[in-house]
Design a protein around this motif. Structure first.
Motif, mmCIF file in Angstrom:
data_model
loop_
_atom_site.group_PDB
_atom_site.id
_atom_site.type_symbol
_atom_site.label_atom_id
_atom_site.label_comp_id
_atom_site.label_asym_id
_atom_site.label_seq_id
_atom_site.Cartn_x
_atom_site.Cartn_y
_atom_site.Cartn_z
ATOM 1 N N PRO A 127 41.950 38.969 33.071
ATOM 2 C CA PRO A 127 41.055 39.498 32.963
ATOM 3 C C PRO A 127 40.432 40.152 34.378
ATOM 4 C CG PRO A 127 40.553 37.448 32.400
ATOM 5 C CD PRO A 127 41.897 37.423 32.670
ATOM 6 N N ASP A 128 40.865 39.337 35.367
ATOM 7 C CA ASP A 128 40.104 39.620 36.852
ATOM 8 C C ASP A 128 41.224 39.531 37.895
ATOM 9 O OD1 ASP A 128 37.297 39.577 37.917
ATOM 10 O OD2 ASP A 128 38.388 38.791 39.298
ATOM 11 N N PRO A 129 40.765 40.481 38.630
ATOM 12 C CA PRO A 129 41.726 40.577 39.978
ATOM 13 C C PRO A 129 41.929 39.287 40.658
ATOM 14 C CG PRO A 129 40.894 42.720 39.747
ATOM 15 C CD PRO A 129 40.090 41.839 38.905
ATOM 16 N N GLN A 130 40.873 38.481 40.815
ATOM 17 C CA GLN A 130 40.885 37.319 41.542
ATOM 18 C C GLN A 130 41.710 36.496 41.016
ATOM 19 O OE1 GLN A 130 36.446 36.168 41.695
ATOM 20 N NE2 GLN A 130 35.957 38.344 42.523
ATOM 21 N N LEU A 131 41.909 36.417 39.874
ATOM 22 C CA LEU A 131 42.743 35.546 39.195
ATOM 23 C C LEU A 131 44.309 35.670 39.493
ATOM 24 C CD1 LEU A 131 41.146 35.225 35.662
ATOM 25 C CD2 LEU A 131 41.004 33.616 37.668
ATOM 26 N N VAL A 132 44.674 36.783 39.969
ATOM 27 C CA VAL A 132 46.100 37.129 40.238
ATOM 28 C C VAL A 132 46.510 36.088 41.429
ATOM 29 C CG1 VAL A 132 47.773 38.671 41.453
ATOM 30 C CG2 VAL A 132 45.996 39.507 39.924
ATOM 31 N N ARG A 133 45.688 35.644 42.096
ATOM 32 C CA ARG A 133 46.091 34.587 43.221
ATOM 33 C C ARG A 133 46.180 33.279 42.448
ATOM 34 N NH1 ARG A 133 43.166 30.869 45.388
ATOM 35 N NH2 ARG A 133 41.235 31.702 44.509
ATOM 36 N N VAL A 134 45.525 32.946 41.411
ATOM 37 C CA VAL A 134 45.750 31.655 40.734
ATOM 38 C C VAL A 134 47.158 31.893 39.975
ATOM 39 C CG1 VAL A 134 44.866 30.412 38.991
ATOM 40 C CG2 VAL A 134 43.183 31.407 40.413
ATOM 41 N N VAL A 135 47.481 32.927 39.545
ATOM 42 C CA VAL A 135 48.971 32.905 38.965
ATOM 43 C C VAL A 135 49.958 32.875 39.964
ATOM 44 C CG1 VAL A 135 50.615 34.474 37.786
ATOM 45 C CG2 VAL A 135 48.076 34.645 37.110
ATOM 46 N N ASP A 136 49.744 33.508 41.243
ATOM 47 C CA ASP A 136 50.719 33.180 42.064
ATOM 48 C C ASP A 136 50.690 31.831 42.557
ATOM 49 O OD1 ASP A 136 51.388 35.908 42.284
ATOM 50 O OD2 ASP A 136 49.814 36.259 43.840
ATOM 51 N N ASP A 137 49.890 31.060 42.809
ATOM 52 C CA ASP A 137 49.916 29.499 43.218
ATOM 53 C C ASP A 137 50.275 28.628 42.333
ATOM 54 O OD1 ASP A 137 48.496 30.314 45.652
ATOM 55 O OD2 ASP A 137 46.457 29.776 44.995
ATOM 56 N N ALA A 138 50.337 29.042 40.825
ATOM 57 C CA ALA A 138 50.679 28.395 39.758
ATOM 58 C C ALA A 138 52.300 28.352 39.568
ATOM 59 C CB ALA A 138 50.230 28.822 38.391
#
Length: 637
Positions: A9-20
């Motif tokens: 839902p938020d571009p900021q969470l793209v980094r979270v996906v990459d880290d996961a």
């Protein structure tokens, strides 16, 4: 290759996906057969459209719930929003905006963890569940929270955007690397479990996608589950825009939507779709009495016509083709023009026709022209010379036979000529030659519009128009017991009497000149014309063989002629000496039917139009001495 599509839902969470994802590969190793994409789309219809080819879609909260509710074929894995995520999100919001009454807004699966928390916050933190991720529902939840005195909103991306635009403090619900990691593990598991099913599905899809017929299936909730390219092309839609959508939304055409949403089967239903008339079939699928969904197949009538055209091409190779039209019929005489006008009018109805006339009067030419002027022009034209088929073979030729029906029969059987003429015209030339024993069989075919092959126990429906021709007096044959009266009246619903050539004096030279020109071109000669005297002799001949005879004589003249003009002696040399002649207007007939009598009348006609024998000899193309000798021989002195 397995494709996993993350929708955050938020571009900021793209980094979270990459880290996961990096954590997953660190623990389980890198798998080159799996790749992932990250998108920030929110609306379910956009997600379905853009990621219709994904093996697994990973999303969270209300977006994941909406995708699951759409019953899309692609598995949806939900990123869990845990108590830990919710506590972190609340803490981050307080740190940013300060501690104030908070309303947590979102769908139940987005904010459900708050119901399992027992927070000890100095200010109230209350949940405000919404019906969906539709912005109207989200705004309604936010407004309820504000009305209850909440000064701070904790919600998803859409609600936070709305609050930012209206000056309302709002914090985003956070997803941790751990939560996304768990979703990745589940997504990979789902992809592995569904691999065999995917292969089967791909085989099924390959079959469906390569069918010429359009196919659409809907589930029990009337959402589209399958649409192949043929259906999308006919509907002017994109497959990815329709699959997963409610029928009424994806296909606003009322009739097709009603069929897909209804509970009635259809067979060969004619339906207008866009610019096409389509033939549609619909089947309601059931399981133990419970409706599972609906499948429709449909095909543009034009494609059916094209298939029939390919069949016609095959029939053309077999000779089932009408080549001639009314414009190919030569002649300006009242007799032939009357017959043409009558036949043209008959062509536009579907009744049986009997063509009557002497041999060589052009009965098959008329039959082909009638076919080409009729609505059956795109069907086969099957010409049958009944006199040329042996009596013992006529039944099997006309009606076909089953394999092994008689000694010498093909093991696979054979289609009869009536079957070959289906949707077209069958021309029975010399119909009087059909044996009396077979006439009753023909009568039944005409009455029932169906044939039974020799040796068969089933009937085959046919749709043919019958044109018959005869040069015999069928009424006299009826009186003699050689032709069935009931068959005669079945065949002679409409009739055309073709005039003999002797009744078409104005057309004789026109037809002769036409064939002379044709054979001159064929034999590589210059243009050949008729001299006036030769034309007069041709007009004086009775032509008992009609058009067929005049064509044969024309071919002989074209071969024998050594100049570019046919003279009277050339005609006299090829005309049969024992055939009768017509009475020439203005010349006394001596009643002599021989060739010498014809020559005598020709000389008399030329002498009556000239002032001297010298002039007459020049017109006849002979010397004055030869003319004197002929007059003496013929008793014209």
């Amino acid at each position: 290759m397995t494709k996993i599509a993350f929708v955050m839902p938020d571009p900021q969470l793209v980094r979270v996906v990459d880290d996961a994802w990096k954590l997953y590969e660190k623990l389980f190793g890198k798998n080159h057969e799996i790749r992932y994409t990250v998108d920030c789309a929110i609306q379910p219809e956009v997600i379905v459209s853009q990621h219709f080819d994904a093996d697994v879609i990973v999303s969270r909260g209300g977006t994941a719930a909406s995708l699951k509710a759409r019953n899309v074929l692609t598995p949806v894995v939900e990123i869990p929003i845990t108590k830990s995520d919710m506590e972190t999100s609340i803490r981050m919001a307080f740190e940013r905006f300060g501690e104030m009454p908070m309303g947590v807004v979102g769908t139940v699966n987005t904010i459900r963890s708050i119901y399992f928390m027992h927070p000890d916050y100095p200010v109230p933190v209350r949940p405000y569940p919404t019906m969906s991720v539709n912005i109207r529902d989200l705004v309604d939840g936010m407004e309820r929270a504000v009305a209850d005195g909440c000064k701070l909103i904790l919600a998803g991306h859409q609600t936070c955007d709305y609050c930012d635009k209206h000056g309302i403090p709002a914090g985003l619900i956070y997803s941790s690397v751990e939560s996304v990691f768990l979703a990745i593990v589940e997504a990979v598991r789902c992809a592995g479990v569904s691999q065999v099913e995917k292969e089967n599905s791909l085989m099924f899809r390959a079959v469906v996608d390569h069918l010429f017929e359009g196919i659409i299936t809907v589930d029990r909730d009337n959402r589209i589950r399958t649409m192949n390219p043929a259906a999308a092309e006919l509907l002017g839609r994109k497959v990815q825009d329709c699959v997963g959508q409610p029928v009424q939304m994806a296909l606003p055409e009322g009739r097709l939507s009603a069929i897909l949403s209804g509970d009635q089967n259809y067979t060969n239903e004619i339906l207008r779709i866009g610019e096409n008339n389509c033939v549609l079939n619909c089947v309601i699928m059931h399981d133990e009495g419970r409706r599972l969904g609906t499948m429709v197949t449909f095909q543009a009538a034009q494609s059916i016509t094209n298939a029939e055209s390919r069949l016609r091409d095959r029939l053309r190779v077999s000779g089932h083709l009408a080549r001639y039209h009314f414009d190919d019929i030569l002649g300006n005489s009242p007799a032939i023009q009357t017959a043409i006008r009558q036949a043209r009018r008959f062509a536009h109805v579907d009744s049986n026709i009997l063509l009557m006339g002497e041999t060589g009067t052009g009965k098959e030419l008329f039959a082909q022209s009638i076919h080409n002027e009729s609505e059956r022009v795109h069907g086969p034209f099957v010409a049958v010379n009944c006199a040329a088929i042996p009596e013992n073979l006529m039944e099997s030729e006309l009606f076909g036979y089953e394999g092994g029906a008689f000694t010498g029969a093909s093991k696979t059987g054979k289609e009869g000529l009536f079957e070959a003429a289906h949707e077209g015209t069958i021309f029975l030339d010399e119909v009087s030659e059909i044996p009396l024993t077979l006439q009753s069989r023909l009568l039944r075919v005409i009455q029932e519009r169906e044939v039974r092959r020799v040796g068969a126990n089933r009937v085959i429906p046919i749709n043919v128009r019958i044109i018959c021709a005869t040069n015999r007096d069928l009424l006299e044959m009826i009186r003699q017991g050689k032709f069935r009266e009931d068959l005669y009246y079945r065949l002679k619903v409409l009739s055309v009497q073709l005039p003999p050539l002797r009744a078409r004096e104005e057309d004789m030279n026109l037809i002769m000149q036409h064939y002379l020109s044709y054979y001159a071109r064929k034999f590589g000669k210059a243009q050949i014309i008729l001299s006036p005297e030769a034309a007069a002799m041709i007009s004086g001949y009775a032509w008992p063989g009609n058009i067929r005879e005049i064509r044969n004589i024309s071919e002989q003249l074209a071969v024998l002629c050594e100049s570019d003009t046919i003279m009277v002696q050339d005609v006299a040399a090829v005309l049969p000496s024992e055939q009768p002649v017509r009475r020439v207007s203005g010349v006394r007939d001596n009643g002599d039917p021989s060739l010498s009598g014809l020559e005598k009348r020709q000389i008399l006609e030329v002498l009556s139009r000239t002032k001297s024998r010298k002039e007459a000899a020049e017109i006849l193309g002979i010397s004055k001495t030869t003319l004197w000798r002929k007059c003496k021989e013929l008793g014209l002195e």
